[in-house]
Design a protein around this motif. Structure first.
Motif, PDB file in Angstrom:
ATOM      1  N   SER A   6      27.411  43.760  73.998  1.00  0.00           N
ATOM      2  CA  SER A   6      28.169  44.305  72.868  1.00  0.00           C
ATOM      3  C   SER A   6      28.681  45.706  73.183  1.00  0.00           C
TER       4      SER A   6
ATOM      5  N   GLU B  66      32.594  46.654  73.302  1.00  0.00           N
ATOM      6  CA  GLU B  66      33.092  47.693  72.405  1.00  0.00           C
ATOM      7  C   GLU B  66      34.085  48.592  73.138  1.00  0.00           C
TER       8      GLU B  66
ATOM      9  N   LYS C 130      29.376  41.409  68.080  1.00  0.00           N
ATOM     10  CA  LYS C 130      28.757  41.978  66.882  1.00  0.00           C
ATOM     11  C   LYS C 130      28.399  40.892  65.882  1.00  0.00           C
TER      12      LYS C 130
END
Length: 454
Positions: A235, A239, A253
């Motif tokens: 994640s 990002e 997410k």
């Protein structure tokens, strides 16, 4: 009335009508944010000011009318992946083309509130710049308008990065924000995930289902804890890709975190602790001193491995340690530990305090490897000898001596007073964090309540 006056009146009327129609537009003209500086004065800025502007995200911003209020409402910023570029010229090239394209589409009726509107996708070329209109007065008092077309600049569509290229880009970014040990673990998890994929496939082909299947395989072969840690690292990588608009969203997410059974080292009983100390005095005095830094200074094993000779100020009884949550943490060195230290005055202050063979020396190894050396050493010398299970380790000494210290304080102080003193010693940042820790290690036990059961 003269011909010139008639011409001026006609032009005024046209301009007034055009302004009136502009006033009724349901959007504001898209503009470019360039890091808070006037881009026309770029060459007059210092290198530091330019660097500061480039360290910020550049984007296109505009407003569109809100049908419920009738007022213009700020729309989400459009970056277009421009912040991957590190120069003003490259960023402006991308943003200028996107701004012109956006303004053209808005004029053609684009509604940013309607995600399903595909009618404008049939446009085959980028928006032309506004044509220049030249007003010419002829001898017959007629006004002629000549339209001079401007050349069309096509919008450059950037190629989609492959999974291999996208991961390499994000890893390069993450390396700047992680320490060596954290990055090594992070990179390892990312590369293992990459090996399970087609590296040459476009990054946009990777989806939530495919990622979830990989996480499930981690769960089956290892543990829920490892699966969750892998999810966190993936994640974090995605990002970066989402922020730079290499992918549309960080879909990881939306992948759930599994509940795990917390594992912690058990606390040694007083008899076990004394027995281990006595055994190490005869069999590995260096390992015993290593453990005493954990026991008396309440350090983590990795923090002991970071210590250098110059981090100890024996004269002032201060210890300077690089902890995980602070750049440098200052702790006192208790007298019980000082008396066990050798003379450090003649040693090189840049040498590691602990090496495999002696106190003070060079040790070419990563932080992880240094910690693993003492962990394996403890297992082979102590755990295997005493038949201790996996729930006992060097970290258990930290629990043991915090428990011992707290119970001694409770003999003279109230629970709150004892915890206040203890918090200053252990380094816990908040009272609630210390209380949770004490509950986890069962540091506070009730007095005998037999009389209540009679």
């Amino acid at each position: 009335m003269s011909n010139i006056l008639l011409l001026l009146q006609r032009v005024h009327q046209n301009v007034h009508q055009n302004r009136h129609s502009l006033d009724k537009k349901n959007f504001s003209v898209p503009k470019i944010y360039t890091g808070g500086v006037d881009i026309t004065l770029w060459n007059e800025l210092s290198k530091e000011e330019q660097k500061q502007a480039l360290s910020k995200d550049w984007y296109i911003y505009y407003k569109f009318i809100d049908s419920t209020t009738g007022n213009l409402k700020r729309m989400p910023n459009i970056k277009g992946g421009c912040n991957r570029y590190k120069t003003k010229k490259e960023r402006l090239l991308v943003l200028t083309q996107l701004r012109d394209a956006l303004e053209y589409l808005l004029e053609k009726g684009l509604n940013p509130y309607s995600d399903s509107d595909t009618s404008l996708l049939e446009l085959e070329q980028a928006p032309p710049k506004k044509n220049k209109m030249v007003v010419v007065a002829s001898a017959s008092n007629d006004t002629k308008v000549a339209v001079i077309p401007q050349p069309v600049k096509p919008v450059i569509i950037e190629p989609v990065l492959s999974i291999k290229e996208a991961f390499a880009y994000a890893l390069k970014i993450k390396k700047k924000s992680l320490n060596d040990t954290s990055y090594m673990n992070f990179e390892g998890r990312i590369n293992r995930f990459k090996k399970a994929l087609d590296e040459n496939a476009p990054i946009t082909s990777l989806n939530r289902k495919q990622t979830n299947e990989y996480l499930n395989s981690i769960l089956e072969t290892t543990s829920a804890r490892n699966r969750n840690n892998t999810r966190i690292d993936l994640s974090s990588l995605f990002e970066v890709l989402a922020n730079d608009e290499i992918i549309t969203e960080n879909f990881i997410k939306r992948i759930n975190t599994l509940k795990t059974k917390p594992q912690r080292n058990k606390t040694y009983t007083p008899d076990m602790q004394e027995t281990i100390y006595s055994y190490l005095e005869k069999n590995d005095a260096l390992l015993l001193l290593f453990i005493k830094f954990i026991s008396y200074n309440f350090l983590r094993p990795v923090e002991v491995c970071r210590l250098k000779v110059g981090d100890l100020d024996v004269k002032d009884k201060k210890l300077y340690v690089r902890a995980k949550n602070k750049l440098v943490k200052i702790k006192i060195i208790p007298e019980i530990l000082i008396k066990d230290l050798p003379d450090l005055t003649q040693m090189n202050k840049e040498d590691f305090l602990f090496t495999p063979t002696k106190i003070g020396g060079q040790w070419i190894a990563t932080e992880n490897n240094r910690r693993d050396h003492f962990s394996k050493r403890f297992k082979s010398i102590v755990k295997d000898h005493f038949g201790l299970g996996s729930d006992y380790g060097m970290y258990s000494f930290r629990h043991t001596f915090i428990t011992k210290l707290y119970r001694e304080l409770r003999k003279s102080y109230s629970p709150f007073e004892a915890k206040s003193i203890l918090m200053n010693i252990t380094g816990h940042s908040t009272m609630s964090a210390l209380e949770l820790y004490l509950r986890d290690i069962d540091a506070e036990l009730p007095e005998d309540y037999s009389h209540l059961l009679e």
